[in-house]
Write a protein that holds these residues in place. Structure first.
Motif, PDB file in Angstrom:
ATOM      1  N   GLU A 198       0.903  -1.335  -0.168  1.00  0.00           N
ATOM      2  CA  GLU A 198      -0.124   0.071   0.163  1.00  0.00           C
ATOM      3  C   GLU A 198       1.080   1.221   0.009  1.00  0.00           C
ATOM      4  O   GLU A 198       0.687   2.092  -0.842  1.00  0.00           O
ATOM      5  CB  GLU A 198      -0.892  -0.109   1.209  1.00  0.00           C
ATOM      6  N   GLU A 247      -6.205   0.218   3.949  1.00  0.00           N
ATOM      7  CA  GLU A 247      -7.327   1.075   3.561  1.00  0.00           C
ATOM      8  C   GLU A 247      -7.459   1.037   1.995  1.00  0.00           C
ATOM      9  O   GLU A 247      -8.839   1.177   1.474  1.00  0.00           O
ATOM     10  CB  GLU A 247      -6.964   2.598   3.787  1.00  0.00           C
ATOM     11  N   HIS A 248      -6.541   0.861   1.097  1.00  0.00           N
ATOM     12  CA  HIS A 248      -6.667   0.956  -0.352  1.00  0.00           C
ATOM     13  C   HIS A 248      -6.186  -0.106  -1.059  1.00  0.00           C
ATOM     14  O   HIS A 248      -6.806  -0.319  -2.219  1.00  0.00           O
ATOM     15  CB  HIS A 248      -5.742   2.077  -0.918  1.00  0.00           C
ATOM     16  N   GLY A 270     -14.724  -2.665   1.779  1.00  0.00           N
ATOM     17  CA  GLY A 270     -15.261  -1.358   1.237  1.00  0.00           C
ATOM     18  C   GLY A 270     -14.868  -1.364  -0.273  1.00  0.00           C
ATOM     19  O   GLY A 270     -14.678  -0.456  -0.842  1.00  0.00           O
ATOM     20  N   ARG A 302     -12.555  -3.986  -2.156  1.00  0.00           N
ATOM     21  CA  ARG A 302     -11.579  -4.253  -2.546  1.00  0.00           C
ATOM     22  C   ARG A 302     -11.083  -5.726  -2.882  1.00  0.00           C
ATOM     23  O   ARG A 302      -9.923  -6.214  -2.946  1.00  0.00           O
ATOM     24  CB  ARG A 302     -10.435  -3.920  -1.445  1.00  0.00           C
ATOM     25  N   TYR A 339      -3.416   6.854  -4.756  1.00  0.00           N
ATOM     26  CA  TYR A 339      -4.385   6.124  -5.251  1.00  0.00           C
ATOM     27  C   TYR A 339      -5.390   7.283  -5.548  1.00  0.00           C
ATOM     28  O   TYR A 339      -5.842   8.201  -4.723  1.00  0.00           O
ATOM     29  CB  TYR A 339      -5.024   5.459  -4.135  1.00  0.00           C
ATOM     30  N   ARG A 361     -11.074   4.344  -4.631  1.00  0.00           N
ATOM     31  CA  ARG A 361     -11.081   3.387  -3.379  1.00  0.00           C
ATOM     32  C   ARG A 361     -11.136   1.902  -3.566  1.00  0.00           C
ATOM     33  O   ARG A 361     -10.860   1.333  -3.017  1.00  0.00           O
ATOM     34  CB  ARG A 361     -12.388   3.990  -2.738  1.00  0.00           C
ATOM     35  N   THR A 362     -11.800   1.513  -4.696  1.00  0.00           N
ATOM     36  CA  THR A 362     -12.113   0.249  -4.801  1.00  0.00           C
ATOM     37  C   THR A 362     -11.116  -0.515  -5.772  1.00  0.00           C
ATOM     38  O   THR A 362     -10.369   0.298  -6.558  1.00  0.00           O
ATOM     39  CB  THR A 362     -13.571  -0.005  -5.599  1.00  0.00           C
ATOM     40  N   GLU A 366     -11.586   0.186  -9.329  1.00  0.00           N
ATOM     41  CA  GLU A 366     -11.176   1.607  -9.594  1.00  0.00           C
ATOM     42  C   GLU A 366      -9.728   1.829 -10.049  1.00  0.00           C
ATOM     43  O   GLU A 366      -8.914   2.192 -10.805  1.00  0.00           O
ATOM     44  CB  GLU A 366     -11.510   2.779  -8.634  1.00  0.00           C
ATOM     45  N   HIS A 367      -8.849   1.007  -9.264  1.00  0.00           N
ATOM     46  CA  HIS A 367      -7.342   0.980  -9.246  1.00  0.00           C
ATOM     47  C   HIS A 367      -7.118   0.234 -10.809  1.00  0.00           C
ATOM     48  O   HIS A 367      -6.106   0.729 -11.349  1.00  0.00           O
ATOM     49  CB  HIS A 367      -6.646  -0.201  -8.209  1.00  0.00           C
TER      50      HIS A 367
END
Ligand SMILES: Cc1cc2nc3c(=O)[nH]c(=O)nc-3n(C[C@H](O)[C@H](O)[C@H](O)COP(=O)(O)O)c2cc1C
Length: 445
Positions: free
Chosen positions: A45, A86-87, A116, A118, A418, A421-422, A425-426
């Protein structure tokens, strides 16, 4: 829009080199310590990597005498990592041959809620007879049959994730309506392998569906990936092989009626990083010297399906059957045979080469040299990103994050932070709508 690299950290014990656990820079006791994996996920991360990934096998064999085996079930471990990060995306391997769709759809939906949005699923069909013997079978189903079951399995899982529309949860305490049952659907699936009524007993995941990953490169594997996969892990030894695989998969994806940009190809790379090239090579030699030959030979026998134990280590691989006769990992088998023939390797040399990445490409060099290789494959049509497989963990992942990632950022190839968030999306992938919502919208239109 400029293309951005996608980087996944493949977490395995204390490193991908098969002798990593014997190296003074690792502590093999950490494989049973969740803090080890939490640290690895935080390192990934810190490098703004897209995701971390856990492989899985459903059996342990005599190989455990000389080599490390994973301790944790991947989805269970990723749930623990979801609460300490978190990410970073969280990709777990799970087999379609030895699971039921309802259970697996529920577990991945739960991980997606817990994290959330991921969660990712590396869809495998499993390939070892030893695994079959843990699930009421004497031998594993045939290659083509495993992929047929996998296709229906994923169809059912998708219907189950879609069985709750996004706005199905009414939570109307005043009216006493918890869920709008017009938006919660039975899937009523009847197929050759599965009968599933549904709905799923977990509301629709934040991503709609977890990211779908796949890792088979045979003809059946490519056809499956072209229909379902959003990211594909593959082992490719040369740029030319990587380009052929990449172009073939993108073509098959278009032929399946999908946008080729909707499938990301991530070859494996095992970076052996040193301050100088000599230093990196010295580390590679150190690790190779720690290989236990009888174990490595047993691994190679497993890959080729032939007992090689009586053969001279300094002689060539014997003649091997055509890949069509192989019911386990077809593409890996072909890769190993091609590597040995192309470079005229003895069995000893071959097990030395396979020790670093099980067929994935090992690159020993300075951070600049590693970045050059990554840039070349990315810009010359062989990769959308990489499955990073450090030989030693955590050291090798820290070295990659602290020394290679900054170079990739400076070259404009990789994110500095980043944006989303998901996991989707990455990877720059859309959130799929529920098939049931789309159908209901058509009816009410
Ligand atoms: C990066 C990567 C990770 C893999 N992880 C797993 C795994 O965790 N469990 C497993 O059973 N197979 C795993 N595989 C093997 C594939 O699922 C597949 O069986 C193999 O690539 C051969 O597929 P093919 O017969 O379609 O060529 C992995 C393959 C790759 C390239």
């Amino acid at each position: 829009m400029t293309r951005t690299l996608h980087l996944n950290a493949f977490l395995m014990g204390v490193g991908h080199h098969e002798a990593a656990w014997r190296h003074p820079r690792t502590d093999p006791r950490r494989i049973a310590d969740v803090r080890h994996f939490q640290e690895l996920a935080r390192i990934a991360e810190r490098g703004t990597l897209d995701s971390v990934f856990l492989a899985d096998g459903l059996a342990v064999g005599p190989a455990v005498r000389h080599n490390i085996q994973a301790v944790f079930e991947p989805l269970t471990l990723l749930a623990a990592l979801a609460t300490s990060t978190e990410h970073i995306g969280l990709i777990a391997t799970a087999s379609t041959t030895y699971h039921e769709p309802f259970n697996l759809a529920r577990k991945f939906a739960s991980l997606d809620h817990l994290s959330g949005g991921r969660a990712g699923w590396n869809i495998v069909t499993s390939a070892q007879a030893r695994e079959a013997r843990n699930f009421n079978l004497d031998d594993h189903p045939a290659h083509a049959e495993r992929y047929r079951r996998a296709a229906e399995f994923v169809d059912v899982a998708i219907k189950l994730w879609d069985s709750w529309e996004d706005d199905a949860l009414a939570l109307d305490a005043a009216a006493g309506i918890f869920a709008d049952t017009d938006r919660v659907h039975e899937i009523d699936h009847h197929g050759p392998h599965f009968r599933v009524q549904g709905p799923l007993n977990t509301p629709r995941p934040p991503q709609g569906r977890p990211l779908l990953v796949q890792a088979g490169s045979s003809a059946d594997g490519v056809a499956f990936a072209a229909r379902y996969a959003e990211a594909v892990f593959t082992a490719q030894q040369t740029l030319a092989d990587g380009q052929v695989f990449y172009a073939g998969l993108k073509r098959a994806t278009a032929a399946a009626g999908r946008d080729p940009a909707g499938i990301k190809v991530l070859p494996g790379i095992a970076p052996v990083i040193g301050g100088t090239e000599a230093e990196a090579r010295a580390l590679a030699d150190e690790l190779e010297a720690l290989i236990v030959p009888e174990h490595a030979l047993a691994q190679l026998s497993g890959m080729t399906g032939l007992d090689l134990s009586g053969l001279p280590l300094d002689g060539p691989l014997p003649d091997l059957p055509d890949v069509s006769a192989v019911q386990s990992h077809q593409s890996r088998y072909q890769l190993v045979v091609d590597l040995a023939r192309r470079e005229r390797l003895t069995i000893r040399q071959l097990i030395g080469r396979l020790g670093g990445g099980r067929g994935h490409r090992v690159v020993a060099g300075t951070p600049e040299q590693i970045a050059d290789q990554i840039e070349r494959w990315f810009t010359e049509g062989a990769a959308d990103g990489f499955n990073v497989m450090p030989p030693l963990l955590p050291d090798g992942l820290s070295a990659f994050v602290d020394h290679v990632v900054p170079l990739l950022r400076r070259r404009g190839l990789f994110r500095h932070e980043y944006a989303g968030r998901t996991l989707r999306e990455h990877y720059g992938l859309p959130r799929p709508a529920s098939g049931y919502a789309a159908a209901r919208a058509l009816v009410t239109a």
